[in-house]
Scaffold this motif. Structure first.
Motif, PDB file in Angstrom:
ATOM      1  N   TYR A 133       0.824  -1.212   0.000  1.00  0.00           N
ATOM      2  CA  TYR A 133       0.000   0.000   0.000  1.00  0.00           C
ATOM      3  C   TYR A 133       0.856   1.260   0.000  1.00  0.00           C
ATOM      4  CZ  TYR A 133      -4.236  -2.666   0.175  1.00  0.00           C
ATOM      5  OH  TYR A 133      -5.247  -3.511  -0.152  1.00  0.00           O
ATOM      6  N   TRP A 134       2.028   1.189   0.607  1.00  0.00           N
ATOM      7  CA  TRP A 134       2.939   2.341   0.541  1.00  0.00           C
ATOM      8  C   TRP A 134       3.401   2.549  -0.899  1.00  0.00           C
ATOM      9  CZ3 TRP A 134       8.042   3.059  -0.854  1.00  0.00           C
ATOM     10  CH2 TRP A 134       8.572   4.320  -0.552  1.00  0.00           C
ATOM     11  N   LEU A 135       3.783   1.468  -1.574  1.00  0.00           N
ATOM     12  CA  LEU A 135       4.205   1.567  -2.973  1.00  0.00           C
ATOM     13  C   LEU A 135       3.051   2.030  -3.858  1.00  0.00           C
ATOM     14  CD1 LEU A 135       6.368  -1.673  -3.185  1.00  0.00           C
ATOM     15  CD2 LEU A 135       7.190   0.665  -3.576  1.00  0.00           C
ATOM     16  N   LEU A 136       1.860   1.568  -3.552  1.00  0.00           N
ATOM     17  CA  LEU A 136       0.687   1.988  -4.318  1.00  0.00           C
ATOM     18  C   LEU A 136       0.438   3.484  -4.133  1.00  0.00           C
ATOM     19  CD1 LEU A 136      -1.675   1.151  -6.110  1.00  0.00           C
ATOM     20  CD2 LEU A 136      -2.958   0.626  -4.029  1.00  0.00           C
ATOM     21  N   LYS A 137       0.601   3.954  -2.911  1.00  0.00           N
ATOM     22  CA  LYS A 137       0.430   5.388  -2.648  1.00  0.00           C
ATOM     23  C   LYS A 137       1.470   6.205  -3.411  1.00  0.00           C
ATOM     24  CE  LYS A 137       0.461   8.778   1.055  1.00  0.00           C
ATOM     25  NZ  LYS A 137       0.759   9.029   2.450  1.00  0.00           N
ATOM     26  N   VAL A 175      14.702  -0.653   0.550  1.00  0.00           N
ATOM     27  CA  VAL A 175      14.904  -1.285  -0.754  1.00  0.00           C
ATOM     28  C   VAL A 175      13.758  -0.910  -1.698  1.00  0.00           C
ATOM     29  CG1 VAL A 175      14.931  -3.509  -1.968  1.00  0.00           C
ATOM     30  CG2 VAL A 175      16.333  -3.191   0.075  1.00  0.00           C
ATOM     31  N   ALA A 176      12.536  -0.957  -1.205  1.00  0.00           N
ATOM     32  CA  ALA A 176      11.379  -0.603  -2.035  1.00  0.00           C
ATOM     33  C   ALA A 176      11.459   0.853  -2.479  1.00  0.00           C
ATOM     34  CB  ALA A 176      10.082  -0.856  -1.267  1.00  0.00           C
ATOM     35  N   ARG A 177      11.834   1.738  -1.558  1.00  0.00           N
ATOM     36  CA  ARG A 177      11.964   3.160  -1.911  1.00  0.00           C
ATOM     37  C   ARG A 177      13.035   3.352  -2.982  1.00  0.00           C
ATOM     38  NH1 ARG A 177      14.447   5.717   2.506  1.00  0.00           N
ATOM     39  NH2 ARG A 177      16.346   5.362   1.341  1.00  0.00           N
ATOM     40  N   LEU A 210      14.096   1.148  -5.160  1.00  0.00           N
ATOM     41  CA  LEU A 210      13.600   0.605  -6.426  1.00  0.00           C
ATOM     42  C   LEU A 210      12.629   1.583  -7.089  1.00  0.00           C
ATOM     43  CD1 LEU A 210      13.029  -3.113  -5.375  1.00  0.00           C
ATOM     44  CD2 LEU A 210      14.686  -2.290  -7.070  1.00  0.00           C
ATOM     45  N   TYR A 211      11.784   2.196  -6.277  1.00  0.00           N
ATOM     46  CA  TYR A 211      10.823   3.173  -6.817  1.00  0.00           C
ATOM     47  C   TYR A 211      11.552   4.393  -7.394  1.00  0.00           C
ATOM     48  CZ  TYR A 211       7.061   6.546  -7.122  1.00  0.00           C
ATOM     49  OH  TYR A 211       6.185   7.492  -7.573  1.00  0.00           O
ATOM     50  N   VAL A 212      12.549   4.880  -6.677  1.00  0.00           N
ATOM     51  CA  VAL A 212      13.326   6.030  -7.156  1.00  0.00           C
ATOM     52  C   VAL A 212      14.056   5.668  -8.444  1.00  0.00           C
ATOM     53  CG1 VAL A 212      15.317   7.511  -6.634  1.00  0.00           C
ATOM     54  CG2 VAL A 212      13.547   7.149  -4.907  1.00  0.00           C
ATOM     55  N   ASP A 213      14.633   4.477  -8.504  1.00  0.00           N
ATOM     56  CA  ASP A 213      15.297   4.034  -9.732  1.00  0.00           C
ATOM     57  C   ASP A 213      14.317   3.974 -10.896  1.00  0.00           C
ATOM     58  OD1 ASP A 213      17.676   3.822  -8.370  1.00  0.00           O
ATOM     59  OD2 ASP A 213      17.611   1.628  -8.203  1.00  0.00           O
ATOM     60  N   MET A 214      13.111   3.481 -10.621  1.00  0.00           N
ATOM     61  CA  MET A 214      12.094   3.415 -11.664  1.00  0.00           C
ATOM     62  C   MET A 214      11.729   4.822 -12.153  1.00  0.00           C
ATOM     63  SD  MET A 214       8.092   2.575 -11.566  1.00  0.00           S
ATOM     64  CE  MET A 214       7.990   4.199 -10.879  1.00  0.00           C
TER      65      MET A 214
END
Length: 189
Positions: A26-30, A69-71, A73-77
């Motif tokens: 849900y954090w990634l979705l937000k 790690v998720a953050r 990956l999101y920044v890299d994306m």
């Protein structure tokens, strides 16, 4: 392939993942506002954790590590997507699926301000600082002259109070996995 199967036997990874997966999704979705991107990043985060094998158990704050790690990956994306030309961006947005329903948890946000007001000022303060504004618990502890363990205890108690208040205020129902499935906001407070 056997390396991945061996990693699956690491109970600390499975336990931490089970406790963190939904919140992380849900954090990634937000952040991404896209279910497919959030799910892809969630899977990639899990793969990164699997690559750690038994070393994952030695990580001091495994939940924090997963979010970091998720953050990243999101920044890299995002950095990769910035390389798209302006026209490509328009083309991609034109084909984006805009009919996806808003997740129940996100729409539940309208109940949050009402529920927060029903908490004590101390509980409101720690929830707003750490959970809503993203302040690190260590930073909160330092600013308020608390130990980290006291801060963790306080935020846990405040979250539990908020959860109970949200359940009462918004008539929340949970599914089999203890995730919010639906709610009915009260019209009067």
């Amino acid at each position: 392939m056997s390396d991945i199967c061996d990693s699956l036997t690491v109970p600390c990874l499975l336990d931490t993942w089970h406790l963190t997966e939904s919140e992380l999704y849900y954090w990634l979705l937000k952040q991404s506002a896209n279910q497919e991107i959030a799910f892809d990043l969630l899977q990639e985060t899990f793969l990164r954790a699997l690559q750690q094998k038994k070393a994952f158990c030695d990580i001091k704050n495994q939940r924090s590590w997963l979010f970091r790690v998720a953050r990243n990956l999101y920044v890299d994306m995002l950095r990769q997507s910035k390389r798209l030309s302006y026209d490509d961006g328009l083309l991609l947005s034109a084909y984006a699926d805009t009919t996806e329903e808003q997740p129940v948890v996100d729409s539940l946000a309208q109940c949050l301000p009402i529920a927060l007001k029903q908490l004590s000022p101390a509980d409101q303060n720690i929830i707003e600082a750490c959970d809503l504004k993203g302040m690190a618990q260590q930073q909160f502890a330092n600013q308020h002259g608390l130990s980290l363990s006291a801060t963790k205890s306080r935020i846990q108690r405040a979250r539990n109070k908020l959860k109970l208040t949200l359940k009462k205020q918004c008539l929340i129902r949970l599914d089999e996995q203890q995730r919010v499935c639906c709610y009915v906001p009260k019209t009067s407070s």
